[in-house]
Design a protein around this motif. Structure first.
Motif, PDB file in Angstrom:
ATOM      1  N   ILE A  15       0.551  46.533  30.204  1.00  0.00           N
ATOM      2  CA  ILE A  15      -0.651  46.903  30.954  1.00  0.00           C
ATOM      3  C   ILE A  15      -1.872  46.705  30.063  1.00  0.00           C
ATOM      4  O   ILE A  15      -1.804  46.826  28.840  1.00  0.00           O
ATOM      5  N   GLN A  16      -3.002  46.391  30.698  1.00  0.00           N
ATOM      6  CA  GLN A  16      -4.230  46.113  29.955  1.00  0.00           C
ATOM      7  C   GLN A  16      -5.410  46.720  30.701  1.00  0.00           C
ATOM      8  O   GLN A  16      -5.636  46.405  31.874  1.00  0.00           O
ATOM      9  N   GLY A  17      -6.171  47.597  30.036  1.00  0.00           N
ATOM     10  CA  GLY A  17      -7.353  48.217  30.633  1.00  0.00           C
ATOM     11  C   GLY A  17      -8.629  47.548  30.161  1.00  0.00           C
ATOM     12  O   GLY A  17      -8.752  47.164  28.997  1.00  0.00           O
ATOM     13  N   THR A  18      -9.620  47.441  31.075  1.00  0.00           N
ATOM     14  CA  THR A  18     -10.873  46.745  30.790  1.00  0.00           C
ATOM     15  C   THR A  18     -12.026  47.472  31.469  1.00  0.00           C
ATOM     16  O   THR A  18     -11.866  48.009  32.572  1.00  0.00           O
ATOM     17  N   LEU A  19     -13.181  47.490  30.825  1.00  0.00           N
ATOM     18  CA  LEU A  19     -14.368  48.080  31.419  1.00  0.00           C
ATOM     19  C   LEU A  19     -14.736  47.346  32.708  1.00  0.00           C
ATOM     20  O   LEU A  19     -14.601  46.125  32.802  1.00  0.00           O
ATOM     21  N   TRP A  20     -15.236  48.096  33.690  1.00  0.00           N
ATOM     22  CA  TRP A  20     -15.528  47.549  35.016  1.00  0.00           C
ATOM     23  C   TRP A  20     -16.513  46.379  34.964  1.00  0.00           C
ATOM     24  O   TRP A  20     -16.374  45.402  35.703  1.00  0.00           O
ATOM     25  N   LYS A  21     -17.518  46.456  34.119  1.00  0.00           N
ATOM     26  CA  LYS A  21     -18.532  45.405  34.093  1.00  0.00           C
ATOM     27  C   LYS A  21     -17.921  44.053  33.735  1.00  0.00           C
ATOM     28  O   LYS A  21     -18.415  43.006  34.162  1.00  0.00           O
ATOM     29  N   THR A  22     -16.841  44.063  32.980  1.00  0.00           N
ATOM     30  CA  THR A  22     -16.125  42.836  32.637  1.00  0.00           C
ATOM     31  C   THR A  22     -14.999  42.573  33.635  1.00  0.00           C
ATOM     32  O   THR A  22     -14.751  41.432  34.033  1.00  0.00           O
ATOM     33  N   TYR A  23     -14.371  43.632  34.055  1.00  0.00           N
ATOM     34  CA  TYR A  23     -13.185  43.548  34.913  1.00  0.00           C
ATOM     35  C   TYR A  23     -13.466  42.852  36.238  1.00  0.00           C
ATOM     36  O   TYR A  23     -12.750  41.937  36.647  1.00  0.00           O
ATOM     37  N   GLN A  24     -14.529  43.275  36.927  1.00  0.00           N
ATOM     38  CA  GLN A  24     -14.782  42.735  38.261  1.00  0.00           C
ATOM     39  C   GLN A  24     -15.114  41.255  38.206  1.00  0.00           C
ATOM     40  O   GLN A  24     -14.719  40.482  39.093  1.00  0.00           O
ATOM     41  N   VAL A  25     -15.794  40.816  37.169  1.00  0.00           N
ATOM     42  CA  VAL A  25     -16.135  39.394  37.033  1.00  0.00           C
ATOM     43  C   VAL A  25     -14.881  38.583  36.733  1.00  0.00           C
ATOM     44  O   VAL A  25     -14.658  37.507  37.314  1.00  0.00           O
ATOM     45  N   ALA A  26     -14.031  39.093  35.827  1.00  0.00           N
ATOM     46  CA  ALA A  26     -12.804  38.385  35.473  1.00  0.00           C
ATOM     47  C   ALA A  26     -11.874  38.246  36.671  1.00  0.00           C
ATOM     48  O   ALA A  26     -11.249  37.194  36.877  1.00  0.00           O
ATOM     49  N   GLU A  27     -11.786  39.311  37.483  1.00  0.00           N
ATOM     50  CA  GLU A  27     -10.922  39.240  38.668  1.00  0.00           C
ATOM     51  C   GLU A  27     -11.403  38.157  39.620  1.00  0.00           C
ATOM     52  O   GLU A  27     -10.611  37.377  40.156  1.00  0.00           O
ATOM     53  N   ARG A  28     -12.702  38.102  39.860  1.00  0.00           N
ATOM     54  CA  ARG A  28     -13.248  37.113  40.790  1.00  0.00           C
ATOM     55  C   ARG A  28     -13.047  35.694  40.288  1.00  0.00           C
ATOM     56  O   ARG A  28     -12.966  34.755  41.076  1.00  0.00           O
TER      57      ARG A  28
END
Length: 534
Positions: A406-419
């Motif tokens: 599992i890997q946790g990431t800050l939202w500001k980076t997470y949402q862009v990476a997912e898209r």
């Protein structure tokens, strides 16, 4: 009252808040007459996401909680349950029998917060701007059924739809349909930063540090004309790093209200009634959590891998270990309390079974253990998210069929990476744009889905969604909606996990708390007041 939790019941299909409060008084905040609200939502501008509060871009519950206070829409969602009501509009209705022509008349004397008149042309300009910009991962997909927008004089707007859509009034109640002042927004590009100019109940000023909002001040807009009554002069929204810091703030009287997201332990403590000055309001929720899959990624491209995960994951155990009574297992993208819900995943997979998952993988010639990473965001859905993913990891790895990290990431980076498709498997939450089954399906499965998912089901897009939208009586759409949910269970582009309740905690001298959140988990700051509760 003996129990400090104020429970607001639901009715069949939708949520109906019932006003309730405990007696007594508290110290309040130290910010004069302003009501101070705490949140763990983070509002950050980055290179990849520089316009977090532009209605054409913003598509998360935190951003929308700001926009709903400041940017007015033709329609708005009522504070309880029911159909949307006119807000910037004086009246709106379908003017044909096929639900393809929708006409609105603006309120007379409508103005932006700076005093500039709001006209039908401004409405047309604002909505066409969102459709023209087509922000990646943004909410414009809610409006793509619009064919043309016609204005008649200064106060009349007519929407001509490509196909029948009984949910269109709800879509006009969302911030992407917000009316913005053309002199403050470029028609072809997003507005960077944290400025907002609209005609909503409040004006907005952000206190920003390191490209993030520390606090935001909402001041009653003297020019507002609409459907809501504003019960305060000013509200300050403060952003905290975590639930513990927010909890300490309300204990000290630095804030008056706590919203999302409180930790399970924090909710349990408040539920026990240990704090005589703070009340906990519990209400049924439409928030869901799910796993998303990049169906083009090699690790999960085979449907058998996704089916095996659906067969192994034990939702009941997950909820019991992490959230207790604060959530319920979910077997569809559509919550159980929404008209059109079907238990499609349970109907297909039944109880968790490692042996069935093993057979599924073997039949597809998948070598086990399947190695993959589950991604989650560390700061957007609450402190329990990490524990949730640790439980998921253990369930999958204990089967012997998966080797999961599992890997946790800050939202500001997470949402862009997912898209951008950088995650094969990722955890997300969904707070509905409006409380209809369509909004738990179309945003994920339609051609303009906000996840940028490569999964395409043409029957859903071309037949089932249009069929369901033709039904003004939403119960009559259940047949099409059930077929969509069954298709998701068959193909598993998304894997629903649980449905949560929603909570607000407030000091005893704050009124209107029962309506501080509506059925879509949207903040309604105008409902809050200061005085003795009853």
């Amino acid at each position: 009252m003996n129990r400090k939790t104020l429970v607001l019941p639901a009715v069949v299909g939708l949520l109906t808040p019932v006003l309730a409060a405990c007696g007594g008084s508290g110290s309040g905040s130290n910010s004069g007459d302003a009501i101070v609200v705490g949140t763990t939502d983070r509002f950050t501008a980055t290179k990849d996401a520089p316009a977090p509060l532009d209605p054409a871009y913003s598509y998360d519950v935190g951003g929308w909680n700001i926009l709903r206070q400041t940017v007015q829409t033709l329609m708005s969602q009522p504070k309880g349950e029911g159909d949307p009501v006119p807000d910037a509009a004086e009246s709106c209705s379908f003017t044909d029998s096929g639900s393809e022509r929708y006409a609105c008349k603006l309120r007379e004397g409508l103005k932006f917060s700076d005093g500039t008149p709001v006209t039908a042309k401004d409405v047309k300009w604002s909505i066409e701007r969102a459709l023209r910009i087509k922000a990646v991962g943004g909410p414009y997909g809610l409006l793509t059924n619009i064919d043309t927008i016609e204005t008649q004089g200064d106060r009349e707007v007519v929407f001509h739809l490509r196909s029948a859509d009984a949910t269109f009034p709800y879509k006009l109640s969302t911030p992407v349909a917000g009316i913005v002042n053309p002199k403050d927004y470029d028609e072809n590009k997003l507005r960077d930063g944290f400025g907002i100019d609209g005609s909503g109940p409040y004006t907005f000023k952000a206190d920003v540090k390191d490209d993030a909002i520390v606090s935001a001040t909402f001041t009653k807009n003297p020019n507002y004309k609409g459907s809501v009554k504003v019960n305060n002069q000013q509200v300050v929204l403060r952003s905290y790093d975590d639930a513990d810091a927010m909890g300490k703030a309300i204990d000290k009287g630095d804030i008056d209200v706590m919203t999302r997201t409180m930790s399970p332990a924090q909710i349990n403590k408040l539920d026990a009634g240990d704090d005589s000055n703070v009340d906990l309001v519990e209400m049924p929720g439409l928030e869901i959590r799910y796993l998303g899959f990049n169906t083009d990624a090699p690790t999960v491209k085979s449907k058998a891998v996704r089916e095996a995960m659906a067969q192994i994951i034990d939702r009941a155990s997950l909820v019991a270990k992490v959230y207790g009574s604060q959530a319920e297992p979910l077997y569809s993208l559509v919550p159980a309390s929404v008209t059109g819900h079907s238990n499609s995943f349970f109907n297909k997979y039944g109880d968790p079974s490692v042996s069935k998952a093993r057979n599924t993988l073997a039949a597809a010639n998948i070598t086990t253990p399947v190695k993959l990473t589950l991604h989650y965001t560390t700061d957007h859905y609450g402190s329990a998210t990490k524990q949730e993913f640790e439980v998921l990891q253990k369930q999958l790895n204990d089967s012997g069929l998966f080797d999961v990290s599992i890997q946790g990431t800050l939202w500001k980076t997470y949402q862009v990476a997912e898209r951008k498709g950088e995650y094969d498997v990722y955890g997300m939450g969904w707070f509905p744009d409006f409380p209809d089954a369509d909004n738990f399906l179309a945003p994920f499965l339609d051609k303009d889905n906000f996840l940028q998912s490569p999964y395409v089901n043409n029957k859903i897009i071309k037949t089932l969604l249009p069929e369901s939208r033709r039904e003004a009586d939403r119960a009559s759409a259940s047949g099409s909606l059930t077929q969509i949910q069954d298709a998701v269970a068959d193909d598993v582009p998304l894997l629903p996990l649980w449905q949560g309740k929603q909570y607000v905690a407030a000091r005893d001298d704050i009124t209107g708390v029962a309506y501080a959140l509506n059925s879509s988990a949207s903040l309604q700051l105008w409902e809050l007041g200061r005085g003795s509760s009853s």
